[in-house]
Write a protein that holds these residues in place. Structure first.
Motif, PDB file in Angstrom:
ATOM      1  N   PRO A 184       0.799  -1.237   0.000  1.00  0.00           N
ATOM      2  CA  PRO A 184       0.000   0.000   0.000  1.00  0.00           C
ATOM      3  C   PRO A 184       0.830   1.283   0.000  1.00  0.00           C
ATOM      4  CG  PRO A 184       0.030  -0.976   2.191  1.00  0.00           C
ATOM      5  CD  PRO A 184       0.764  -1.921   1.300  1.00  0.00           C
ATOM      6  N   ARG A 185       2.130   1.145   0.150  1.00  0.00           N
ATOM      7  CA  ARG A 185       2.977   2.359   0.231  1.00  0.00           C
ATOM      8  C   ARG A 185       3.437   2.807  -1.166  1.00  0.00           C
ATOM      9  NH1 ARG A 185       7.511  -0.081   4.045  1.00  0.00           N
ATOM     10  NH2 ARG A 185       7.021  -1.853   2.707  1.00  0.00           N
ATOM     11  N   PRO A 186       3.882   4.062  -1.287  1.00  0.00           N
ATOM     12  CA  PRO A 186       4.585   4.450  -2.522  1.00  0.00           C
ATOM     13  C   PRO A 186       5.881   3.659  -2.612  1.00  0.00           C
ATOM     14  CG  PRO A 186       4.754   6.192  -0.856  1.00  0.00           C
ATOM     15  CD  PRO A 186       3.817   5.157  -0.299  1.00  0.00           C
ATOM     16  N   LYS A 187       6.317   3.419  -3.846  1.00  0.00           N
ATOM     17  CA  LYS A 187       7.473   2.540  -4.047  1.00  0.00           C
ATOM     18  C   LYS A 187       8.684   3.305  -4.565  1.00  0.00           C
ATOM     19  CE  LYS A 187       3.902  -0.451  -4.298  1.00  0.00           C
ATOM     20  NZ  LYS A 187       2.496  -0.010  -4.352  1.00  0.00           N
ATOM     21  N   ALA A 188       9.829   2.980  -4.015  1.00  0.00           N
ATOM     22  CA  ALA A 188      11.095   3.535  -4.511  1.00  0.00           C
ATOM     23  C   ALA A 188      12.007   2.394  -4.917  1.00  0.00           C
ATOM     24  CB  ALA A 188      11.763   4.386  -3.445  1.00  0.00           C
ATOM     25  N   ILE A 189      12.514   2.488  -6.127  1.00  0.00           N
ATOM     26  CA  ILE A 189      13.504   1.516  -6.597  1.00  0.00           C
ATOM     27  C   ILE A 189      14.841   2.241  -6.649  1.00  0.00           C
ATOM     28  CG2 ILE A 189      14.224   0.062  -8.532  1.00  0.00           C
ATOM     29  CD1 ILE A 189      11.222  -0.116  -9.308  1.00  0.00           C
ATOM     30  N   ILE A 190      15.745   1.816  -5.794  1.00  0.00           N
ATOM     31  CA  ILE A 190      17.082   2.411  -5.823  1.00  0.00           C
ATOM     32  C   ILE A 190      17.883   1.617  -6.849  1.00  0.00           C
ATOM     33  CG2 ILE A 190      19.106   3.092  -4.467  1.00  0.00           C
ATOM     34  CD1 ILE A 190      16.454   4.324  -3.468  1.00  0.00           C
ATOM     35  N   ALA A 191      18.058   2.195  -8.015  1.00  0.00           N
ATOM     36  CA  ALA A 191      18.699   1.491  -9.121  1.00  0.00           C
ATOM     37  C   ALA A 191      20.177   1.882  -9.168  1.00  0.00           C
ATOM     38  CB  ALA A 191      18.003   1.841 -10.433  1.00  0.00           C
ATOM     39  N   ASN A 192      21.019   0.977  -8.737  1.00  0.00           N
ATOM     40  CA  ASN A 192      22.461   1.249  -8.813  1.00  0.00           C
ATOM     41  C   ASN A 192      22.891   1.166 -10.267  1.00  0.00           C
ATOM     42  OD1 ASN A 192      23.392   1.524  -5.943  1.00  0.00           O
ATOM     43  ND2 ASN A 192      22.303  -0.435  -5.819  1.00  0.00           N
ATOM     44  N   THR A 193      23.370   2.277 -10.774  1.00  0.00           N
ATOM     45  CA  THR A 193      23.691   2.359 -12.199  1.00  0.00           C
ATOM     46  C   THR A 193      25.124   2.855 -12.397  1.00  0.00           C
ATOM     47  OG1 THR A 193      22.799   4.584 -12.261  1.00  0.00           O
ATOM     48  CG2 THR A 193      21.308   2.815 -12.919  1.00  0.00           C
ATOM     49  N   ILE A 194      25.557   2.800 -13.638  1.00  0.00           N
ATOM     50  CA  ILE A 194      26.882   3.313 -14.010  1.00  0.00           C
ATOM     51  C   ILE A 194      26.669   4.463 -14.986  1.00  0.00           C
ATOM     52  CG2 ILE A 194      29.044   2.783 -15.202  1.00  0.00           C
ATOM     53  CD1 ILE A 194      28.555  -0.173 -14.254  1.00  0.00           C
ATOM     54  N   LYS A 195      27.184   5.616 -14.615  1.00  0.00           N
ATOM     55  CA  LYS A 195      27.076   6.754 -15.518  1.00  0.00           C
ATOM     56  C   LYS A 195      27.850   6.443 -16.796  1.00  0.00           C
ATOM     57  CE  LYS A 195      26.827  11.766 -15.180  1.00  0.00           C
ATOM     58  NZ  LYS A 195      26.800  12.913 -14.281  1.00  0.00           N
ATOM     59  N   GLY A 196      27.240   6.698 -17.942  1.00  0.00           N
ATOM     60  CA  GLY A 196      27.907   6.403 -19.216  1.00  0.00           C
ATOM     61  C   GLY A 196      27.845   4.935 -19.600  1.00  0.00           C
ATOM     62  N   ARG A 197      26.945   4.186 -18.978  1.00  0.00           N
ATOM     63  CA  ARG A 197      26.866   2.733 -19.161  1.00  0.00           C
ATOM     64  C   ARG A 197      26.814   2.322 -20.640  1.00  0.00           C
ATOM     65  NH1 ARG A 197      26.682  -2.543 -16.674  1.00  0.00           N
ATOM     66  NH2 ARG A 197      25.348  -3.816 -18.012  1.00  0.00           N
ATOM     67  N   GLY A 198      27.632   1.321 -20.983  1.00  0.00           N
ATOM     68  CA  GLY A 198      27.563   0.741 -22.321  1.00  0.00           C
ATOM     69  C   GLY A 198      28.750   1.073 -23.205  1.00  0.00           C
ATOM     70  N   VAL A 199      29.478   2.131 -22.839  1.00  0.00           N
ATOM     71  CA  VAL A 199      30.639   2.533 -23.640  1.00  0.00           C
ATOM     72  C   VAL A 199      31.829   2.648 -22.677  1.00  0.00           C
ATOM     73  CG1 VAL A 199      31.612   4.284 -25.156  1.00  0.00           C
ATOM     74  CG2 VAL A 199      29.161   3.783 -25.240  1.00  0.00           C
ATOM     75  N   SER A 200      32.817   1.808 -22.891  1.00  0.00           N
ATOM     76  CA  SER A 200      33.875   1.663 -21.877  1.00  0.00           C
ATOM     77  C   SER A 200      34.529   2.989 -21.509  1.00  0.00           C
ATOM     78  CB  SER A 200      34.941   0.674 -22.368  1.00  0.00           C
ATOM     79  OG  SER A 200      35.534   1.177 -23.559  1.00  0.00           O
ATOM     80  N   PHE A 201      34.781   3.819 -22.528  1.00  0.00           N
ATOM     81  CA  PHE A 201      35.516   5.053 -22.221  1.00  0.00           C
ATOM     82  C   PHE A 201      34.610   6.160 -21.659  1.00  0.00           C
ATOM     83  CE2 PHE A 201      34.558   4.932 -26.763  1.00  0.00           C
ATOM     84  CZ  PHE A 201      33.941   6.158 -26.987  1.00  0.00           C
ATOM     85  N   MET A 202      33.348   5.879 -21.578  1.00  0.00           N
ATOM     86  CA  MET A 202      32.446   6.844 -20.941  1.00  0.00           C
ATOM     87  C   MET A 202      32.036   6.398 -19.538  1.00  0.00           C
ATOM     88  SD  MET A 202      29.806   7.896 -23.996  1.00  0.00           S
ATOM     89  CE  MET A 202      30.380   8.515 -25.574  1.00  0.00           C
ATOM     90  N   GLU A 203      32.150   5.108 -19.259  1.00  0.00           N
ATOM     91  CA  GLU A 203      31.621   4.572 -17.999  1.00  0.00           C
ATOM     92  C   GLU A 203      32.330   5.154 -16.786  1.00  0.00           C
ATOM     93  OE1 GLU A 203      31.271   0.305 -17.907  1.00  0.00           O
ATOM     94  OE2 GLU A 203      29.578   0.325 -19.303  1.00  0.00           O
ATOM     95  N   ASP A 204      31.538   5.650 -15.886  1.00  0.00           N
ATOM     96  CA  ASP A 204      31.990   6.189 -14.598  1.00  0.00           C
ATOM     97  C   ASP A 204      33.015   7.316 -14.755  1.00  0.00           C
ATOM     98  OD1 ASP A 204      31.451   6.043 -11.835  1.00  0.00           O
ATOM     99  OD2 ASP A 204      33.368   5.037 -11.471  1.00  0.00           O
ATOM    100  N   ASP A 205      32.976   7.975 -15.902  1.00  0.00           N
ATOM    101  CA  ASP A 205      33.847   9.143 -16.119  1.00  0.00           C
ATOM    102  C   ASP A 205      32.950  10.369 -16.229  1.00  0.00           C
ATOM    103  OD1 ASP A 205      35.437  11.177 -16.977  1.00  0.00           O
ATOM    104  OD2 ASP A 205      36.277  10.121 -18.713  1.00  0.00           O
ATOM    105  N   ASN A 206      32.997  11.207 -15.184  1.00  0.00           N
ATOM    106  CA  ASN A 206      32.037  12.308 -15.103  1.00  0.00           C
ATOM    107  C   ASN A 206      32.286  13.428 -16.114  1.00  0.00           C
ATOM    108  OD1 ASN A 206      29.614  12.953 -13.796  1.00  0.00           O
ATOM    109  ND2 ASN A 206      30.612  14.536 -12.552  1.00  0.00           N
TER     110      ASN A 206
END
Lengths: 313, 279
Positions: free
Chosen positions: B234-256
């Motif tokens: 009955p509560r509102p739902k939160a999904i904490i989605a652990n993600t990787i910034k730049g996901r899918g391209v090696s030279f972009m991943e986790d590089d801010n």
């Protein structure tokens, strides 16, 4: 005006299941009839006005007609970005109501004064700015606002304001009411400061032989340009009166209209100055402090008829 | 009624996401539109919602019973624009003039009245959740059944309005509201846990009265489980989605740097290879 607002909202809620009142944890007992009779149509959103405004926009975009209600600074400047983005940019038909506007809560200090709202809202597209002057005018414009698709801000007073125009003669949004007829000068009064203008007109007539017409205005935006052009032909000068800052207020709006249309009519704009009132006192005291009470209007009117444009008290 | 959601097989979602990633990167190069890292970190979430969850009909985008989706992290609009085109809300050719003078497609979503499929013109952070909450409450008040979903960024959780909305949603037991936090651990100029002490994020939402599930935000099965197993809560739902910034391209991943950087033509080619797209 507060009680009239609660009564009107309750009456409208009975007829319109789309109407929802969102309150920022104020109005203790004021909305008991609404809450009791139509519990789904009242929601206390807590002291969280930014969220309340966003919620209202979301509801309006989903077909409801939300009215957001709390003390004016908290339903305007506190959540200004939500008003600008969620309500105005989305053209979401939310009615934003600020209670205790202007200097109604003079005794509570500048945190509870609202002397900037006209200026701010005038610059935001899509939103109408209303300032009814008594309970009947509030009922009239509120009904019209809720039944329209236009985002609307309504600033109202507190309680105990006298009726200036009888209910059966109350006018709608954008229309004006003449409560004193005159021929020399026009006192253009917006919102709940109307009684000061009326007193001033009576004094001008009795003590100074000046015939002043008092026109009560309930709409700051859009400006009634036809009405203004008409007034300009009938009077020697105009004094605008508002319980709002002179900067960006109704008077500036009128002045700009006159100037941009080449109408060489002397005008004095009475409003609050570029300062906060650090002392506390009654609303009447605050009006005197800022030079917008009846005696100040009398002086301004005399000067305006005497002297060149630009006399500012 | 809107059409039933396209209950695409979970296994079929990844190729869609990879193809969209390529288009997002290519469009960034062509139009000079930034926020690639932010777009790529939530692409999988977007594909999951639009191809597996949402009850929407692109031919009837304002149907009163449609599910509402709000991209509260509006700066990932370049991803949303590709998603909506692929789902058929407008022709893909509409994106040809992306970012040009007069285009509707830029860095942030325009209003719903300007572009079908958009539910809120986000871009200023902290607005999507309150508006989504209003839509979810309207469902209950009007007795029109639908659900509301919103993707927020972790940086967005800096905004007080997010937590104001969280409080009201919990007080009102708004069970038809689901938030996915794209927890890529970065915000514009630094680590999100360092800038404003975001951690522990799941515990914060739990403490605010929400039904919280923590998942890998690139795992479609975990996403699906997070929705399915809490449907009756009955509560509102939160999904904490652990993600990787730049996901899918090696030279972009986790590089801010890729919060703002625009890829070169060579980098677009490299990205295509890594994503398995024939460019």
């Amino acid at each position: 005006m507060r009680n009239a607002f609660a009564q009107e909202v309750t009456a409208m809620a009975a007829k319109d299941p789309k109407l929802v009142l969102l309150s920022g944890d104020i109005g203790n007992r004021l909305f008991d009839k609404l809450r009791g009779g139509y519990p789904a149509q009242f929601m206390n959103c807590g002291v969280a006005e930014a969220n309340m405004m966003g919620v209202a926009a979301g509801m309006a975009l989903s077909g409801l007609r939300p009215i957001v209600y709390t003390i004016t600074p908290f339903t305007t400047t506190r959540c200004l970005e939500q008003i600008r983005v969620d309500v105005a940019y989305h053209n979401a038909p939310v009615v934003i109501v600020g209670t205790g506007s202007g200097l109604s809560y003079a005794s509570l200090g500048p945190t509870h004064h609202s002397l900037e709202d006209f200026a701010i809202f005038r610059a935001i597209p899509n939103i109408r700015v209303l300032a009814p002057y008594d309970a009947p005018s509030l009922r009239s414009v509120l009904r019209e606002a809720v039944n329209s698709d236009i985002p609307t801000y309504i600033r109202i007073g507190k309680k105990g304001e006298k009726d200036l125009v009888p209910s059966e003669k109350a006018v709608g949004i954008g229309k004006t009411a003449v409560v004193r007829e005159g021929t020399d000068i026009c006192l253009l009064s917006v919102g709940t400061i109307g009684p000061e203008a009326i007193t001033a007109a009576d004094t001008l007539k009795e003590s100074h032989g000046i015939s002043a017409e008092v026109v009560l205005v309930n709409t700051v935006k859009p400006l009634d340009e036809v009405m203004l052009a008409g007034l300009a032909k009938r009077f020697k000068a105009i004094v605008t009166v508002e319980e709002h800052s002179k900067s960006g207020g109704f008077g500036e709006h009128v002045s700009a209209f006159l100037a941009q249309n080449g109408i060489p009519l002397p005008i004095v704009c009475l409003g609050t100055g570029d300062k906060f009132m650090h002392s506390v006192g009654s609303q009447s005291y605050a009006r005197t402090y800022f030079g917008i009470d009846a005696p100040s209007i009398v002086t301004a009117a005399q000067n305006c008829l005497k002297g060149p444009v630009g006399a500012t008290p | 009624m809107p059409e039933a959601p396209i209950q695409n097989d979970i296994g079929s979602l990844e190729p869609i996401a990879q193809m969209l990633r390529y288009r997002i990167i290519k469009t960034s190069h062509e139009s000079g539109t930034p926020h690639l890292g932010s777009c790529l970190s939530c692409t999988d979430l977007l594909v999951f919602f639009y191809w597996h969850i949402l009850n929407i009909d692109p031919q009837d985008p304002s149907n009163a019973q449609r599910d509402r989706f709000l991209l509260s992290k509006g700066h990932a609009a370049p991803a949303l624009f590709q998603v909506l085109a692929e789902r058929g809300f407008y022709p893909k050719s509409d994106l040809d003039g992306y970012g040009e003078d007069g285009s509707l497609f830029g860095e942030h979503p325009p209003t719903p009245s300007a572009l079908p499929g958009i539910e809120a013109a986000t871009g200023s952070l902290g607005h999507g959740l309150p508006m989504g909450l209003g839509m979810a409450l309207a469902s209950r008040i009007s007795d029109v059944p639908y659900s509301v979903y919103a993707i927020l960024s972790d940086g967005e959780c800096n905004e007080g309005s997010v937590w104001e909305a969280a409080l009201l949603a919990a007080a009102q037991n708004v069970s038809n509201l689901t938030v996915a936090i794209d927890y890529n651990k970065w915000q514009a100029t630094g680590r999100s846990d360092e800038v404003l002490g975001l951690a522990p994020l799941a515990e914060k939402w739990r403490a605010f009265g929400w039904c919280v599930t923590e998942i890998d935000g690139h795992d479609f099965v975990q996403m699906s489980d997070a929705i399915e197993k809490n449907k009756a809560d009955p509560r509102p739902k939160a999904i904490i989605a652990n993600t990787i910034k730049g996901r899918g391209v090696s030279f972009m991943e986790d590089d801010n740097n890729w919060h703002y950087r625009i890829p070169t033509a060579d980098e677009v080619k490299l990205a295509a290879q890594e994503l398995g797209i024939e460019a």
